[in-house]
Design a protein around this motif. Sequence first.
Motif, PDB file in Angstrom:
ATOM      1  N   GLU A 256       1.112   7.659 -16.553  1.00 39.33           N
ATOM      2  CA  GLU A 256       1.416   7.064 -15.248  1.00 39.33           C
ATOM      3  C   GLU A 256       0.121   6.522 -14.645  1.00 39.33           C
ATOM      4  OE1 GLU A 256       4.349   5.738 -13.213  1.00 39.33           O
ATOM      5  OE2 GLU A 256       4.908   7.579 -14.251  1.00 39.33           O
ATOM      6  N   ARG A 260       4.425   3.490  -8.027  1.00 41.98           N
ATOM      7  CA  ARG A 260       5.714   2.804  -8.070  1.00 41.98           C
ATOM      8  C   ARG A 260       6.099   2.333  -6.674  1.00 41.98           C
ATOM      9  NH1 ARG A 260       9.237   6.905 -11.909  1.00 41.98           N
ATOM     10  NH2 ARG A 260       7.601   7.267 -13.486  1.00 41.98           N
ATOM     11  N   LYS A 261       6.883   1.294  -6.637  1.00 46.06           N
ATOM     12  CA  LYS A 261       7.226   0.674  -5.355  1.00 46.06           C
ATOM     13  C   LYS A 261       8.020   1.621  -4.459  1.00 46.06           C
ATOM     14  CE  LYS A 261      11.367  -1.653  -7.178  1.00 46.06           C
ATOM     15  NZ  LYS A 261      12.050  -2.960  -7.350  1.00 46.06           N
ATOM     16  N   TRP A 266       1.375   8.653  -3.479  1.00 45.88           N
ATOM     17  CA  TRP A 266       1.340   9.160  -4.852  1.00 45.88           C
ATOM     18  C   TRP A 266       0.177  10.137  -4.994  1.00 45.88           C
ATOM     19  CZ3 TRP A 266      -0.723   6.040  -9.625  1.00 45.88           C
ATOM     20  CH2 TRP A 266      -0.610   6.829 -10.779  1.00 45.88           C
ATOM     21  N   ASN A 287       0.757   3.620  -0.586  1.00 40.75           N
ATOM     22  CA  ASN A 287       1.251   2.384  -1.199  1.00 40.75           C
ATOM     23  C   ASN A 287       1.175   1.213  -0.222  1.00 40.75           C
ATOM     24  OD1 ASN A 287       2.265   0.698  -3.103  1.00 40.75           O
ATOM     25  ND2 ASN A 287       4.213   1.768  -3.381  1.00 40.75           N
TER      26      ASN A 287
END
Length: 299
Positions: A256, A260-261, A266, A287
């Motif tokens: 990873e 991610r959107k 994260w 993000n």
Amino acid sequence: MAAPKRTVPPKAKAPIKAVRKPAAKKKTTSSATTPFKILRWSLLLLFLSFIVAGIYHYRHGVLYYLGFKSSKRIDVITKDEKKIGDLRIYEIVSRHKDRVFGFDISHYQGSINWDSIERTKGDIPLDFVFIRATAGVDGADTEYKRNWKQSKKAGFIRGAYHYYRPDENSIKQADNFIKTVKLGKGDLPPVLDIEKVSGVQSIDSLKSGLRKWLVKVEGHYGVKPIIYSGESYYTDFLKEEFTEYNLWIANYSFFEEEIRKEWLFWQFTDKGAVKGIDGTVDVNIYNGNLDGLKKLQIQ
């Protein structure tokens, strides 16, 4: 007349026996030896291929590591600056230089020297921190009050989280958090940390309890909480019923490398090293950029 001489016939020579040289021993190859050699060389080649592929794959991380200066903010997530350390971490950092980094803490980090944390200096500025406040129906983090006060003084955008205990009453857990945490303008939304399943109740009952905690906390602070969990836990137990909540996902997988959107935050490693904090610390990516993070703050 003289007697004739007797002629003695020559003695017959004994037949010459052929002397055979001992036959040279043929080199024999054990049927097990050849496959073993083939396997050994195959594994060696495979190992070398992995190394080459890994270096190429993480070339940006290697270059990022080599380009770090002595004033770097997160000592790039390894204590020993002489070691390359975890290339995955360098790679992630190099791929998210346009995002915002932060960390999260609890009493496990001990007494933090907030004056030593150079928040805005170096290659990776740290802009936010999540602080554990409570756990279960009556647990309180022993360092919460100090960390909450000092983090704001140090200029961090701060947020508080509650560690949910599946086998304890959800409403009482929400009361514990509300009693302890005073959120105001500029703070991040409250966070529910759920990582374990119950040993005495069904998954449906656990989900019901989580929902009650979330609803009560939202009603009190006037802002929708964030859910923190491991990716597999969230996918297996929560994804279908809690899609309306922002996610803070923990995923340390070697494979990873991009946020991610669907992840608001994260947590990509638990092996960070921040000046002023003894031991390792969790490091997170928001993000978005700093303006986006400020819009997330309670108004």
